[in-house]
Design an enzyme around this catalytic site. Structure first.
Site, PDB file in Angstrom:
ATOM      1  N   GLN A  12       3.454 -18.030 -74.563  1.00  0.00           N
ATOM      2  CA  GLN A  12       4.058 -18.102 -73.222  1.00  0.00           C
ATOM      3  C   GLN A  12       3.079 -18.707 -72.204  1.00  0.00           C
ATOM      4  OE1 GLN A  12       6.156 -14.783 -70.614  1.00  0.00           O
ATOM      5  NE2 GLN A  12       3.967 -14.412 -70.594  1.00  0.00           N
ATOM      6  N   ASP A  13       1.893 -18.114 -72.102  1.00  0.00           N
ATOM      7  CA  ASP A  13       0.945 -18.568 -71.072  1.00  0.00           C
ATOM      8  C   ASP A  13       0.387 -19.945 -71.421  1.00  0.00           C
ATOM      9  OD1 ASP A  13       1.397 -16.081 -70.096  1.00  0.00           O
ATOM     10  OD2 ASP A  13      -0.650 -15.345 -70.307  1.00  0.00           O
ATOM     11  N   LEU A  80      -6.708 -18.083 -74.755  1.00  0.00           N
ATOM     12  CA  LEU A  80      -5.470 -17.302 -74.590  1.00  0.00           C
ATOM     13  C   LEU A  80      -4.957 -16.778 -75.933  1.00  0.00           C
ATOM     14  CD1 LEU A  80      -3.514 -19.604 -72.075  1.00  0.00           C
ATOM     15  CD2 LEU A  80      -5.424 -18.061 -71.650  1.00  0.00           C
ATOM     16  N   ALA A  82      -4.364 -14.552 -79.050  1.00  0.00           N
ATOM     17  CA  ALA A  82      -4.537 -13.116 -79.311  1.00  0.00           C
ATOM     18  C   ALA A  82      -3.357 -12.586 -80.101  1.00  0.00           C
ATOM     19  CB  ALA A  82      -4.628 -12.344 -77.996  1.00  0.00           C
ATOM     20  N   SER A  84      -0.919 -10.263 -79.336  1.00  0.00           N
ATOM     21  CA  SER A  84      -0.680  -9.832 -77.956  1.00  0.00           C
ATOM     22  C   SER A  84       0.211  -8.605 -77.806  1.00  0.00           C
ATOM     23  CB  SER A  84      -0.073 -10.997 -77.160  1.00  0.00           C
ATOM     24  OG  SER A  84       1.173 -11.353 -77.732  1.00  0.00           O
ATOM     25  N   SER A 125      -7.268  -8.219 -69.999  1.00  0.00           N
ATOM     26  CA  SER A 125      -5.969  -7.569 -69.798  1.00  0.00           C
ATOM     27  C   SER A 125      -6.085  -6.235 -69.072  1.00  0.00           C
ATOM     28  CB  SER A 125      -5.357  -7.334 -71.179  1.00  0.00           C
ATOM     29  OG  SER A 125      -4.344  -6.369 -71.113  1.00  0.00           O
ATOM     30  N   GLU A 127      -4.553  -3.781 -69.880  1.00  0.00           N
ATOM     31  CA  GLU A 127      -4.526  -2.753 -70.927  1.00  0.00           C
ATOM     32  C   GLU A 127      -5.924  -2.148 -71.121  1.00  0.00           C
ATOM     33  OE1 GLU A 127      -1.675  -1.708 -72.455  1.00  0.00           O
ATOM     34  OE2 GLU A 127      -2.602  -0.416 -73.948  1.00  0.00           O
ATOM     35  N   TYR A 151      -5.469  -2.707 -79.238  1.00  0.00           N
ATOM     36  CA  TYR A 151      -5.409  -3.938 -78.447  1.00  0.00           C
ATOM     37  C   TYR A 151      -6.354  -3.837 -77.247  1.00  0.00           C
ATOM     38  CZ  TYR A 151      -3.535  -7.441 -75.222  1.00  0.00           C
ATOM     39  OH  TYR A 151      -3.417  -8.484 -74.331  1.00  0.00           O
ATOM     40  N   HIS A 181       2.680 -10.011 -67.423  1.00  0.00           N
ATOM     41  CA  HIS A 181       3.354 -11.176 -66.848  1.00  0.00           C
ATOM     42  C   HIS A 181       4.359 -11.721 -67.848  1.00  0.00           C
ATOM     43  CE1 HIS A 181      -0.581 -12.124 -68.493  1.00  0.00           C
ATOM     44  NE2 HIS A 181      -0.086 -13.275 -68.908  1.00  0.00           N
ATOM     45  N   ARG A 186       8.880 -15.335 -72.702  1.00  0.00           N
ATOM     46  CA  ARG A 186       8.291 -14.117 -73.249  1.00  0.00           C
ATOM     47  C   ARG A 186       8.923 -13.797 -74.602  1.00  0.00           C
ATOM     48  NH1 ARG A 186       3.890 -10.921 -73.354  1.00  0.00           N
ATOM     49  NH2 ARG A 186       3.951  -9.286 -71.776  1.00  0.00           N
TER      50      ARG A 186
HETATM   51  O1  G4F Z   1       6.370  -5.083 -72.731  1.00  0.00           O
HETATM   52  P1  G4F Z   1       5.374  -4.207 -73.371  1.00  0.00           P
HETATM   53  O2  G4F Z   1       5.326  -4.222 -74.854  1.00  0.00           O
HETATM   54  O3  G4F Z   1       3.976  -4.603 -72.718  1.00  0.00           O
HETATM   55  P2  G4F Z   1       2.554  -3.855 -72.671  1.00  0.00           P
HETATM   56  O4  G4F Z   1       2.386  -2.907 -73.778  1.00  0.00           O
HETATM   57  O5  G4F Z   1       2.366  -3.305 -71.298  1.00  0.00           O
HETATM   58  O6  G4F Z   1       1.558  -5.059 -72.928  1.00  0.00           O
HETATM   59  C1  G4F Z   1       1.673  -6.289 -72.246  1.00  0.00           C
HETATM   60  O7  G4F Z   1       0.895  -6.256 -71.066  1.00  0.00           O
HETATM   61  C2  G4F Z   1      -0.520  -6.175 -71.278  1.00  0.00           C
HETATM   62  C3  G4F Z   1      -1.172  -6.168 -69.903  1.00  0.00           C
HETATM   63  O8  G4F Z   1      -1.260  -4.846 -69.432  1.00  0.00           O
HETATM   64  C4  G4F Z   1      -0.975  -7.348 -72.106  1.00  0.00           C
HETATM   65  F1  G4F Z   1      -2.306  -7.312 -72.260  1.00  0.00           F
HETATM   66  C5  G4F Z   1      -0.273  -7.329 -73.444  1.00  0.00           C
HETATM   67  O9  G4F Z   1      -0.650  -8.454 -74.211  1.00  0.00           O
HETATM   68  C6  G4F Z   1       1.223  -7.403 -73.177  1.00  0.00           C
HETATM   69  O10 G4F Z   1       1.487  -8.644 -72.568  1.00  0.00           O
HETATM   70  O11 G4F Z   1       5.594  -2.686 -72.923  1.00  0.00           O
HETATM   71  C7  G4F Z   1       5.672  -2.317 -71.577  1.00  0.00           C
HETATM   72  C8  G4F Z   1       6.090  -0.861 -71.479  1.00  0.00           C
HETATM   73  C9  G4F Z   1       5.237   0.085 -72.332  1.00  0.00           C
HETATM   74  O12 G4F Z   1       4.944   1.248 -71.594  1.00  0.00           O
HETATM   75  C10 G4F Z   1       6.148   0.445 -73.496  1.00  0.00           C
HETATM   76  O13 G4F Z   1       5.885   1.721 -74.070  1.00  0.00           O
HETATM   77  O14 G4F Z   1       7.416  -0.741 -71.972  1.00  0.00           O
HETATM   78  C11 G4F Z   1       7.493   0.409 -72.805  1.00  0.00           C
HETATM   79  N1  G4F Z   1       8.615   0.274 -73.739  1.00  0.00           N
HETATM   80  C12 G4F Z   1       9.683   1.112 -73.797  1.00  0.00           C
HETATM   81  N2  G4F Z   1      10.510   0.737 -74.771  1.00  0.00           N
HETATM   82  C13 G4F Z   1       8.764  -0.672 -74.678  1.00  0.00           C
HETATM   83  C14 G4F Z   1       9.964  -0.381 -75.342  1.00  0.00           C
HETATM   84  N3  G4F Z   1       7.990  -1.737 -75.014  1.00  0.00           N
HETATM   85  C15 G4F Z   1       8.430  -2.534 -76.027  1.00  0.00           C
HETATM   86  N4  G4F Z   1       7.690  -3.609 -76.368  1.00  0.00           N
HETATM   87  N5  G4F Z   1       9.592  -2.275 -76.715  1.00  0.00           N
HETATM   88  C16 G4F Z   1      10.397  -1.214 -76.408  1.00  0.00           C
HETATM   89  O15 G4F Z   1      11.431  -0.990 -77.036  1.00  0.00           O
END
Ligand code: G4F
Length: 321
Positions: A12-13, A80, A82, A84, A125, A127, A151, A181, A186
């Protein structure tokens, strides 16, 4: 004409950054990892094929990084690449630490030995903060970093290595600590695009429910297009340093779901169910970043809001499906 080398150019980025740098007149080079499904390798950059130079390589293959670095001799290196996905990092922790942590050490060595006059940007990140947050509910550069996922641990290793290489060898190596982001590009297993895609499918009668994990975590969500502009400002600032890139607003996953379904005239409670499969062994509960210094010093501002970003993603799936 400046030359940029982007690892992870097909992500994406990477794809937005390539477009942005081409518009600025750069010669853009990028590293692509081989995938058994050829279309997956370059679906986000296929439209740039005749404008950019790409090479097969892998962050775990130092020989490939060396030969590309020698061939390109870049002015700017954007790392970039990773693994991810945070939840998947619990399933493949060793691979994640190698790719997102140790491989950055290898890339830094290749940079130090073969292109030391280049500038280096590391995709760090939010994270890395884990569940640390200052008393006012904000993460900033001084907030302790206590990651809660393989991660996050790997990204913190890479962050420290970049800082160390800057101090030890006088390299222009900087870290952008980017909060979440998103965009229509995405991956659809990240929560924003997963929710938007499923909601549109439900609206069009293509499915009847959406399974999610934790609805109570909060994220500071911006748009990838805005954030790649910040990367370019960070790497080109006179002094190599650490920078936070965030919107300064936080929303829960529940807020996200509510907004997307209501935009499509549906009540999310009729369709969303929780499945423990999507929960994490340890969850980062809350993110809200302070990017004031980046705004004041770099002159960076996001153009998208949380809602305009989601509107664009909804429109994308409405047209595509
Ligand atoms: O979209 P997510 O998977 O992103 P997450 O884990 O925050 O990570 C992203 O942001 C980071 C920066 O802080 C980056 F470094 C990393 O590479 C990535 O881009 O999850 C966001 C939130 C989490 O709290 C997760 O537990 O959504 C919650 N969630 C709830 N249900 C879910 C789901 N996440 C995913 N992927 N899938 C679900 O079904």
């Amino acid at each position: 004409m400046k030359k940029a080398l982007i690892t992870g150019i097909s992500g994406q980025d990477g794809s937005y950054l390539a477009e942005y740098l081409l518009d600025l007149g750069y010669e853009v080079h990028g590293i692509i990892r081989r995938s058994s499904v050829a279309e997956n390798q370059d679906s986000r950059i296929a439209h740039l094929n005749d404008k950019i130079y790409t090479y097969y390589g892998d962050m775990l293959d130092t020989a490939s990084l060396t030969s590309i670095m020698l061939k390109v001799q870049p002015d700017e290196i954007y790392n970039l690449a990773a693994m991810s996905h945070v939840r998947i990092s619990f399933d493949i922790p060793s691979f994640t630490i190698q790719t997102n942590g140790l491989a950055v050490l290898n890339l830094l060595e290749v940079y130090r030995l073969f292109a030391p006059n280049a500038k280096f940007y590391q995709a760090s990140s939010s994270e890395m903060f884990g569940n640390s947050v200052d008393d006012d509910g904000i993460q900033r550069l001084t907030t302790p970093m206590t990651p809660v996922s393989p991660y996050g641990c790997a990204k913190l290793l890479a962050f420290n290595l970049v800082r160390h290489y800057r101090h030890a060898y006088g390299l222009h190596a900087c870290n952008g600590i980017l909060f979440n982001h998103e965009s229509p590009r995405r991956g659809s297993n990240f929560v924003t695009n997963k929710v938007v895609k499923a909601a549109v499918e439900i609206k069009k009668g293509l499915r009847d429910k959406l399974e999610l994990g934790n609805l109570d975590s909060y994220r500071d969500w911006g748009h990838s297009k805005d954030y790649v502009r910040a990367m370019h400002k960070i790497i080109n600032h006179d002094v190599a340093d650490e920078w936070i890139v965030s919107t300064g607003e936080t929303w829960s996953v529940r807020d996200l779901v509510e907004y997307v379904f209501s935009k499509l005239d549906m009540d999310w409670k009729d369709y969303v169910v929780q499945n423990p499969k999507f929960m994490r062994p340890e969850e980062l509960k809350y993110l809200k970043g302070d990017s004031q210094r980046s705004r004041d010093t770099l002159g960076w501002e996001p153009e998208y809001t949380f809602h305009s970003m989601l509107d664009e993603m909804i429109e994308n799936w409405m047209n595509k499906l």
